[in-house]
Enzyme design. Sequence first.
Site, mmCIF file in Angstrom:
data_model
loop_
_atom_site.group_PDB
_atom_site.id
_atom_site.type_symbol
_atom_site.label_atom_id
_atom_site.label_comp_id
_atom_site.label_asym_id
_atom_site.label_seq_id
_atom_site.Cartn_x
_atom_site.Cartn_y
_atom_site.Cartn_z
ATOM 1 N N GLY A 1 36.887 24.745 24.229
ATOM 2 C CA GLY A 1 37.094 26.172 24.031
ATOM 3 C C GLY A 1 38.016 26.413 22.848
ATOM 4 O O GLY A 1 39.087 25.819 22.764
ATOM 5 N N GLY B 1 39.190 29.561 21.743
ATOM 6 C CA GLY B 1 39.838 30.872 21.698
ATOM 7 C C GLY B 1 41.337 30.669 21.493
ATOM 8 O O GLY B 1 41.785 29.606 21.056
ATOM 9 N N GLY C 1 42.810 27.578 23.399
ATOM 10 C CA GLY C 1 42.330 26.295 22.891
ATOM 11 C C GLY C 1 42.871 25.999 21.496
ATOM 12 O O GLY C 1 43.241 24.862 21.189
ATOM 13 N N SER D 1 40.106 50.120 24.269
ATOM 14 C CA SER D 1 41.408 49.539 24.576
ATOM 15 C C SER D 1 42.358 50.474 25.314
ATOM 16 O O SER D 1 42.380 51.679 25.098
ATOM 17 C CB SER D 1 42.069 49.128 23.262
ATOM 18 N N ARG E 1 45.630 48.704 35.389
ATOM 19 C CA ARG E 1 44.187 48.893 35.274
ATOM 20 C C ARG E 1 43.481 49.049 36.607
ATOM 21 O O ARG E 1 42.546 49.838 36.726
ATOM 22 C CB ARG E 1 43.603 47.717 34.504
ATOM 23 N N HIS F 1 36.171 43.030 33.316
ATOM 24 C CA HIS F 1 36.888 42.734 32.071
ATOM 25 C C HIS F 1 37.542 41.360 32.047
ATOM 26 O O HIS F 1 37.522 40.671 31.035
ATOM 27 C CB HIS F 1 37.947 43.814 31.880
ATOM 28 N N GLU G 1 42.725 32.128 30.087
ATOM 29 C CA GLU G 1 42.088 32.913 31.158
ATOM 30 C C GLU G 1 41.448 32.034 32.219
ATOM 31 O O GLU G 1 41.321 32.442 33.374
ATOM 32 C CB GLU G 1 41.040 33.864 30.558
ATOM 33 N N ARG H 1 46.162 41.783 36.059
ATOM 34 C CA ARG H 1 46.850 41.461 34.814
ATOM 35 C C ARG H 1 47.277 42.750 34.126
ATOM 36 O O ARG H 1 46.494 43.693 34.029
ATOM 37 C CB ARG H 1 45.926 40.679 33.881
#
Lengths: 283, 661
Positions: free
Chosen positions: B10, B12, B15, B254, B301, B368, B428, B438
Amino acid sequence: MPTTAYAHDSTAAWRRANRERALPGRTVILKIKRCDGPGKPARWESFKVPVEPGMNVIAALKHIAANPVTADATHTTPVVYDANCLEEVCGACTMVINGHARQSCSCLLDEYAPREGDTITLEPMSKFPVVRDLWVDRSRLFHALTRVKAWVPIDGTYDLGAGPKEDPASQQDRYGMSECMSCGCCLEACPQYTHEDDESKWDTSFVGAHAISQARLFNEHPTGKELKPDRLDELMTPGGVTDCGNAQNCVKACPKGIPLTESIAAIGRQVTLRAFARFFQGK
Amino acid sequence: MSKERVIVVGGGLAGLAASVRIAEAGVPVDLFSMVPVKRSHSVCAQGGINACNEVARQQGYSEYQHFDETIYGGDYLADQHPVLEMANWAPRVIDLLDRMGVPFNRTSESNRDLRLFGGSLFKRTHFAGATTGQQLLYALDEQTRRYEAEGKVTKYEFWEFLWPVLEGEGDDRRCVGIVAQDMRTMQIRALRAGAVIMATGGCGLVFGKSTNSVICTGGAASRCYQAGAWYANAEMIQVHPTAIPGADKLRLMSESARGEGGRVWVPRKQGDTRKPTDIPEAERLYFLEEKYPAYGNLVPRDIASREIFDICVNQGMGVGGQNQVYLDLTHKDPEELDRKLGGIIEIYEKFVGDDPRKTPMRIFPGVHYSMGGMWTTYTEGAYHPDHAWGEHRPGDPTPVDTQAGRGMKHGATNNMMTNITGLYAFGEVNFAYHGATRLGANALLSCIFDGLFCGTSVVNYIQTAEPSHEPTTDIDQSVFDRVVAQEQSKADRLVATASDNPDPTDAAHNPYAIAKEMGDEMTAACTVVKAGPRMERCLAKLAQLRERYAGVRLADGAMWTNQTLSFARAVGDMLVLAEVIAQGSLARRESRGSHYRTDFPDRDDDNFMRTTVARHNPDGTHTLEFRPVRADLVRPRARTYGQKASDKKSPVTDREPASAT
């Protein structure tokens, strides 16, 4: 079918007008240039796609994947394409649509095919080797970023305090250049950037507008500019900034509005100054 | 340089941060990614990254309060020590990114600008326009490219992780490499490594349409789970309140839109057909602001998503009678919007066609983020208070300083290691930091923190534990060949179905159709509002889908760049993960954070302030176990976000703390 010429029939006004008049419940045709792999012949296949509200080219390709049957009712394979974020920030799903390179995720069927039976044409980008169907290998593009040392040479990742302060105007400038998602639209549109499968020639063939702009981005950073001489020396070699033919297609093709021609001009000036300096230093 | 290599799966934020940190320490890295790492899903993160800063500090904020907010936001489900360490490191992470050249927005005096974000009353979110994730990823991509040019990192882009290679039994079992497939040539091969880091992100595609990218199937995590790694808190799935519904995915709008002053509302009159700009202020229902006067539109959220769901689904007050509410920025200065939110405004304009500067956006919640993920452990740091502390208020003296190693022991070799020795999970894909919800702008932080802080742990594991292990280069080839054969036969079997596929459009056998049904079912049963009987039905449906999957048929039998094979294989792994999510949701008979049960609306700390740990059995079933949360730093309190007690119609129950304090 034009593949690289930059003469937009798909202006913003044209797309907006199409969106207003798009017919609900219609079926459109996706005409796709396919190829099973390197060295294999290309062929065209057409697909009928029933349009749902808000549908983009990706959604149409997903429909085809679940229903891999051509318009003349022949079974075929799902179309291979590169995609990831689908929000026009990763650059992956770039392809040539109706003759122009763009991201397929932000390409809405309403804007390109508003009437029953309208056709959208999809082709792989022409400047990179085709892997399969619409998926091309853009390794050369990333190689160019290594060529111009597109990074800030920090003293490692340990905690050494904050970076240099920056005024908002400079931040806005750098942010604008830093939005480059390495999609390759500027290269597809560039007459000087030609197909080059031979990896050994990537160090001497044109780096392209995106890499020149990244060189400028890092030359402007207080720490990044430590490598400015290296970047400019590289951009003086064959395939550097002097290979630019000033067609100015790149800046029009960039989906992020990056001031590519300004970057090319700025780097051109920096290279000239560097050449003078080297001349007088006898290097 | 170390003889042993590290494999990072990974590319991202987690990583890449790990790759850079490990390569810098002289350990060679092999970096695997299904996409060029610059195109990883982290680019989609928009709003920003949280850290205590000098402005907030002088208003009474602290790293400790950031920690306290994160624990409270996560509804006390996270083990607390790692969260403390993360919050303490946050300012240092920002400084590092700043040095790497991230164009953080600036104030007139050239300082880093800050914005408000959910779950905090302090501006503590650093941002680069509305494409902060993209800018952070690019900075790390650039540093990775630098090490690649120096030969310290080897990239395997367009390679798909298929299975971990494990050696030994019982306590001696450890991870010694991976098997992966080149997505172009279809070659399947094994690579050896002294340690393997999974940094493969979330599993949004289990829910069909989500804000996640195409590659976020959860397939890699599911494969590790099936190979013996534990999976924790699977039921904790974050549904973001503000996404644009789309035909192919849900596009994130966002939280920074609200952080910069965006207001969520619906017309007070049900079925009001006027244009939003024609509806006067008094006839608008700003339901979040009315109900949560302190936090307003910036409640966490899960709460915002439930309130929007309640307004639309239960009360039928959605705009135009549909599942949508307004997210309104039209009162803001358009130039400021361009400077701070340009990225998301552009997305809305491109995909919807309206200008959010002039007309309110129409949004609805979308899946999400996965708070749950691969189970990981750590070594506690030096901070051990006599008693757990109560609520931390701004300006209170903090009970602990911010020195490294207060929360997690710096460099301990097991930090973010899974239950399998040598197999780590960063970002994640692990379950470590966010509990049951989160907070916005904490994800980028946890990813980079893992890569840097726990990257050091991996280096130490390689260098200190290495001598006691047989070098992976000496391990018998048969250990690797066995896994290659397993994956080759799986791939061959799937590809062979293409030669016997009379009707590729037959939904019964079509992998895309099976995936769509799974996504629809999971979204209906296991997202904003859950109930026991509905989840029972969901599990029955998943069992049916698994049966259908056993007879899946591909429409592509090519042995070159076969994306259908990759997707079809992942569907099988997603079905496994879907079951773990549904079973966890069913077993957790309470409501906590993002997990809301209509049949168990209260938080139940006595029975469920526990981590759900799933283990995969050889017969394909799952064993769930609840393990205690390590929570001796902060005492649980009711998570109300100052909701007015008079509001009886709330879907969020005003809960009492489990233990009187």
